[in-house]
Structure formats: C-alpha cells, structure tokens
Design a protein around this motif. Structure first.
Motif, PDB file in Angstrom:
ATOM      1  N   LEU A  16       8.078  -9.239   6.937  1.00 41.18           N
ATOM      2  CA  LEU A  16       6.826  -9.264   7.683  1.00 41.18           C
ATOM      3  C   LEU A  16       5.863  -8.324   6.980  1.00 41.18           C
ATOM      4  N   ASN A  17       4.907  -8.901   6.257  1.00 39.56           N
ATOM      5  CA  ASN A  17       3.953  -8.084   5.507  1.00 39.56           C
ATOM      6  C   ASN A  17       2.758  -7.747   6.392  1.00 39.56           C
ATOM      7  N   TYR A  18       2.369  -6.497   6.388  1.00 39.46           N
ATOM      8  CA  TYR A  18       1.235  -6.083   7.212  1.00 39.46           C
ATOM      9  C   TYR A  18       0.502  -4.943   6.517  1.00 39.46           C
ATOM     10  N   ASP A  19      -0.749  -4.732   6.953  1.00 40.19           N
ATOM     11  CA  ASP A  19      -1.592  -3.703   6.348  1.00 40.19           C
ATOM     12  C   ASP A  19      -1.378  -2.369   7.043  1.00 40.19           C
ATOM     13  N   ILE A  20      -1.421  -1.315   6.254  1.00 41.99           N
ATOM     14  CA  ILE A  20      -1.339   0.046   6.762  1.00 41.99           C
ATOM     15  C   ILE A  20      -2.620   0.768   6.384  1.00 41.99           C
ATOM     16  N   SER A  21      -3.157   1.534   7.310  1.00 39.56           N
ATOM     17  CA  SER A  21      -4.373   2.291   7.038  1.00 39.56           C
ATOM     18  C   SER A  21      -4.157   3.239   5.871  1.00 39.56           C
ATOM     19  N   GLN A  22      -5.130   3.271   4.955  1.00 38.12           N
ATOM     20  CA  GLN A  22      -5.000   4.120   3.772  1.00 38.12           C
ATOM     21  C   GLN A  22      -4.869   5.601   4.140  1.00 38.12           C
ATOM     22  N   ASP A  23      -5.446   5.996   5.282  1.00 38.63           N
ATOM     23  CA  ASP A  23      -5.393   7.399   5.699  1.00 38.63           C
ATOM     24  C   ASP A  23      -3.987   7.807   6.129  1.00 38.63           C
ATOM     25  N   GLU A  24      -3.160   6.813   6.497  1.00 31.83           N
ATOM     26  CA  GLU A  24      -1.843   7.127   7.033  1.00 31.83           C
ATOM     27  C   GLU A  24      -0.728   6.920   6.016  1.00 31.83           C
ATOM     28  N   VAL A  25      -1.088   6.415   4.829  1.00 28.72           N
ATOM     29  CA  VAL A  25      -0.070   6.071   3.845  1.00 28.72           C
ATOM     30  C   VAL A  25       0.390   7.314   3.090  1.00 28.72           C
ATOM     31  N   LYS A  26       1.693   7.489   2.998  1.00 34.22           N
ATOM     32  CA  LYS A  26       2.285   8.479   2.102  1.00 34.22           C
ATOM     33  C   LYS A  26       2.964   7.700   0.981  1.00 34.22           C
ATOM     34  N   ARG A  27       2.277   7.612  -0.139  1.00 35.63           N
ATOM     35  CA  ARG A  27       2.768   6.769  -1.218  1.00 35.63           C
ATOM     36  C   ARG A  27       4.070   7.299  -1.795  1.00 35.63           C
ATOM     37  N   ARG A  28       4.956   6.381  -2.130  1.00 36.76           N
ATOM     38  CA  ARG A  28       6.214   6.759  -2.750  1.00 36.76           C
ATOM     39  C   ARG A  28       6.007   7.072  -4.218  1.00 36.76           C
ATOM     40  N   THR A  29       6.672   8.087  -4.682  1.00 33.59           N
ATOM     41  CA  THR A  29       6.539   8.520  -6.060  1.00 33.59           C
ATOM     42  C   THR A  29       7.690   7.966  -6.899  1.00 33.59           C
ATOM     43  N   VAL A  30       7.554   8.115  -8.210  1.00 30.35           N
ATOM     44  CA  VAL A  30       8.595   7.651  -9.124  1.00 30.35           C
ATOM     45  C   VAL A  30       9.911   8.387  -8.854  1.00 30.35           C
ATOM     46  N   SER A  31       9.824   9.690  -8.611  1.00 26.86           N
ATOM     47  CA  SER A  31      11.041  10.470  -8.338  1.00 26.86           C
ATOM     48  C   SER A  31      11.741   9.973  -7.074  1.00 26.86           C
ATOM     49  N   GLN A  32      10.960   9.611  -6.046  1.00 26.70           N
ATOM     50  CA  GLN A  32      11.560   9.059  -4.834  1.00 26.70           C
ATOM     51  C   GLN A  32      12.223   7.718  -5.112  1.00 26.70           C
ATOM     52  N   GLY A  33      11.575   6.900  -5.947  1.00 24.09           N
ATOM     53  CA  GLY A  33      12.162   5.609  -6.290  1.00 24.09           C
ATOM     54  C   GLY A  33      13.465   5.755  -7.049  1.00 24.09           C
ATOM     55  N   LEU A  34      13.501   6.701  -7.987  1.00 23.47           N
ATOM     56  CA  LEU A  34      14.736   6.947  -8.731  1.00 23.47           C
ATOM     57  C   LEU A  34      15.846   7.440  -7.807  1.00 23.47           C
ATOM     58  N   LYS A  88       0.800  -1.218   0.000  1.00 20.27           N
ATOM     59  CA  LYS A  88       0.000   0.000   0.000  1.00 20.27           C
ATOM     60  C   LYS A  88       0.836   1.273   0.000  1.00 20.27           C
ATOM     61  N   ILE A  89       2.126   1.162   0.239  1.00 22.56           N
ATOM     62  CA  ILE A  89       2.958   2.366   0.322  1.00 22.56           C
ATOM     63  C   ILE A  89       3.466   2.805  -1.041  1.00 22.56           C
ATOM     64  N   THR A  90       3.142   2.038  -2.084  1.00 28.15           N
ATOM     65  CA  THR A  90       3.657   2.369  -3.419  1.00 28.15           C
ATOM     66  C   THR A  90       2.513   2.537  -4.402  1.00 28.15           C
ATOM     67  N   SER A  91       2.717   3.443  -5.348  1.00 30.56           N
ATOM     68  CA  SER A  91       1.741   3.647  -6.416  1.00 30.56           C
ATOM     69  C   SER A  91       1.992   2.632  -7.534  1.00 30.56           C
ATOM     70  N   VAL A  92       1.072   2.582  -8.504  1.00 29.20           N
ATOM     71  CA  VAL A  92       1.206   1.645  -9.626  1.00 29.20           C
ATOM     72  C   VAL A  92       2.456   1.980 -10.445  1.00 29.20           C
ATOM     73  N   SER A  93       2.669   3.272 -10.704  1.00 23.83           N
ATOM     74  CA  SER A  93       3.846   3.682 -11.479  1.00 23.83           C
ATOM     75  C   SER A  93       5.141   3.346 -10.746  1.00 23.83           C
TER      76      SER A  93
END
Length: 335
Positions: free
Chosen positions: A192-210, A126-131
């Motif tokens: 250890l995979n676990y769920d994070i509340s959608q309200d608390e997620v700051k999704r990583r962007t492509v620029s952050q991944g690069l 949940k912390i990552t976008s599709v891109s």
C-alpha cells in the motif's frame, strides 16, 4: 454509516513521543468507533522517559478499548512489534508509525486485507535518500537470495490478517525473524503506497540500510556463513599462489626485496578477508547463543485497560446471518 463486523486491532509502538501519541489516539479512537463494531488500540511503551505513562492514564479514562503495555526495558523495533502482534486479538492487526501515519490508513489497510491480501506492507519512496535507493538495488538482490520477498521502501507500517498472525507466531523464537516470517507464511503479500509529509520524514541512511541488510541476512539464513567459507577458501588459494610466486622470484632473481610492496598489499588484503570472516562468525555465534538462551525477549511491567464502558445497549448478536462484505482473508465473523 453501517459498522463493519470485523474486529480491528491497531498497534502503536511508543518511544518518547507523548504528544504525537496523544494526538493520534484522539483521532483514531472516534475514527474506529464510527467504522467498526469491535476494535482495540494496543500501545506498546518502550519504557519512555517522558510523560507517556501519565498521559496514557488520562486517555484510558477518556476513550474505550485501549490497552497500554509498558515494557521493562527498551528493546529492538522487531521485538516491540512482536509484542504488539502477540497481544493483539483482532481479525486484522494494523501496525502504524506514530511519527508519520494518519488515521485514514487504517481503513485502507483493512480493506486490502478483506479483499484477500493477508499481509499488506505500507511503502513510500519519500523515506529513502538517493544514495539509499542505489544501495537498495544490491540489498534487494542479496535479500532475495535468502527468500526475503517483502516490498521495498517499507514505512514500517503493515496489516496482518488473523491467520497470518497465527502463522508468524505459532512456533519458535520469531522476534529477530519477524519480517522473514512475514515473507514466508505463504499467504498473499501486497503493498500500500502512500504519501508522507516531508516534515515528518526521517530518511534512511546508507549505514542504516547496510545494518538492516546485515541483520536480515545473518538472522534469517546460513548463506552468508557459507559465502564467508568460500571467501576463506579463495583467500587460501590466493595465499598459496603468492607463496609459489615468491618462491619462483627468489629462485630465478635472488632479490627478495623486490616483492616488498606486493607482500604488504597482499597481506593487507588477507587480513581484511580474515577480519571480515571473523565478524560474520561472531554474529553467527551471537545468534546461536541467543537461540539457546531461555530468557524472554521482552517483559511487560504492567498492562492497563480503558476504564470507559463500551456501548452498554449493544447486543451480542449480528444483524444478518449472511454479510454482504465478504472477507476473502477468511478470518473474522463475516468470512
């Protein structure tokens, strides 16, 4: 509930998140006290400009086994994590994300560690976008080529056994190479995979991944430098071929202006290669300067500890000579 004889350290990195930090400590402290005979909460303050320091003074006078370290200046996340790991003394060191994690994760992390996984990485899709996930496929291949084998989609939370901590911190300047050191300790690594509340997620962007991929590759391997050398040789070869092509055109057609568009395109390509190579060389030069520098990666302004006394009736002995809960990570007093 019978308390475990393990000594558990829980590390928080705080950066202007006073309310979430206070709420999490108020939940985690009694949670640890119910489950472990010995524990500590280590708070690394990134020189927060909010009321973190004042709030921590109140918490230190209310809860036991809290250590509060305020840094002299804000540093990179790797350095802040390293400060927490270096100052933690537990058999297992659990690093939690103040923004997203819950207290129940601590026991899950420690249990996986006790069963033999020295390095447990928290993960969540949940912390990552599709891109970002599409980019991650290429990023993973590049990182694996330099020996980086940690699980993908990390939440930033993890658990280290004491021997893993010692292996990571025992030599050299590991601050910029923290995660690579974790990948190359030789000890077992699990997710250890676990769920994070959608309200608390700051999704990583492509620029952050690069940026993350670039950082890990430059600071942990010389392979990108050699790749850039290969690119330079390729560019030189293409330049030579184009020079021969221009010479032949001039000899047989005697119309120099005919190749004007090709020249512009080719020169643009060469300049792109040149500046790409210079950017890598500049990063490696910065890396060399950092490695040769004698300055500390972080400075602690002060450290404060809980003023609440721990259980004064407790005896400094264990109940049984042999523990039923075997610690397969071979750290602590119940190994």
């Amino acid at each position: 509930m019978t308390k475990s004889e393990l000594f558990v350290s829980v590390v928080f990195v705080a950066d202007n998140c006073v309310e979430k930090l206070r709420n999490l400590i108020e939940e985690v402290s009694p949670y640890l006290d119910m489950r472990y005979s010995d524990y500590e909460i280590v708070v690394i303050d990134q020189k927060s400009s909010d009321a973190t320091e004042n709030e921590m003074d109140k918490l230190l006078s209310t809860y036991q086994s809290i250590r509060y370290l305020r840094l002299a200046q804000k540093v990179s996340n790797d350095v802040a994590l390293a400060a927490g790991i270096e100052n933690a003394i537990g058999d297992f060191v659990v690093v939690l994300n103040v923004e997203t994690d819950k207290k129940e994760l601590i026991e899950k992390f420690v249990e996986m560690g006790r069963l033999g996984t020295d390095i447990v990485i928290g993960t969540s899709t949940k912390i990552t976008s599709v891109s970002y996930r599409c980019l991650r496929i290429l990023s993973n291949r590049l990182l694996k080529s330099i020996g980086y084998t940690l699980p993908s989609n990390s939440t930033g939370s993890f658990c280290l056994s004491r021997r893993a901590v010692n292996a990571i911190t025992e030599s050299g300047r590991f601050y910029c190479k923290l995660h690579m050191r974790m990948a190359n300790t030789g000890y077992s690594i699990g997710a250890l995979n676990y769920d994070i509340s959608q309200d608390e997620v700051k999704r990583r962007t492509v620029s952050q991944g690069l940026a993350e991929t670039f950082h890990h590759m430059v600071f942990n391997s010389t392979k990108p430098l050699r790749w850039m050398s290969a690119v330079g040789i390729l560019g030189s070869g293409l330049s030579l071929m184009f020079s021969l092509y221009s010479l032949l055109i001039n000899i047989f057609h005697n119309q120099v202006a005919e190749g004007w568009t090709t020249i512009v395109v080719f020169m643009s390509l060469l300049f792109m290669l040149l500046f790409t190579m210079l950017s890598f060389f500049g990063e490696y030069l910065a890396r060399l300067l950092d490695d040769r520098s004698e300055h500390k990666e972080y400075n602690v302004v002060f450290e404060k500890n809980s003023s609440v006394m721990i259980n004064e009736n407790r005896q400094n002995v264990i109940d049984d000579s042999v523990q039923t809960n075997i610690n397969l990570s071979q750290t602590g007093r119940d190994k």
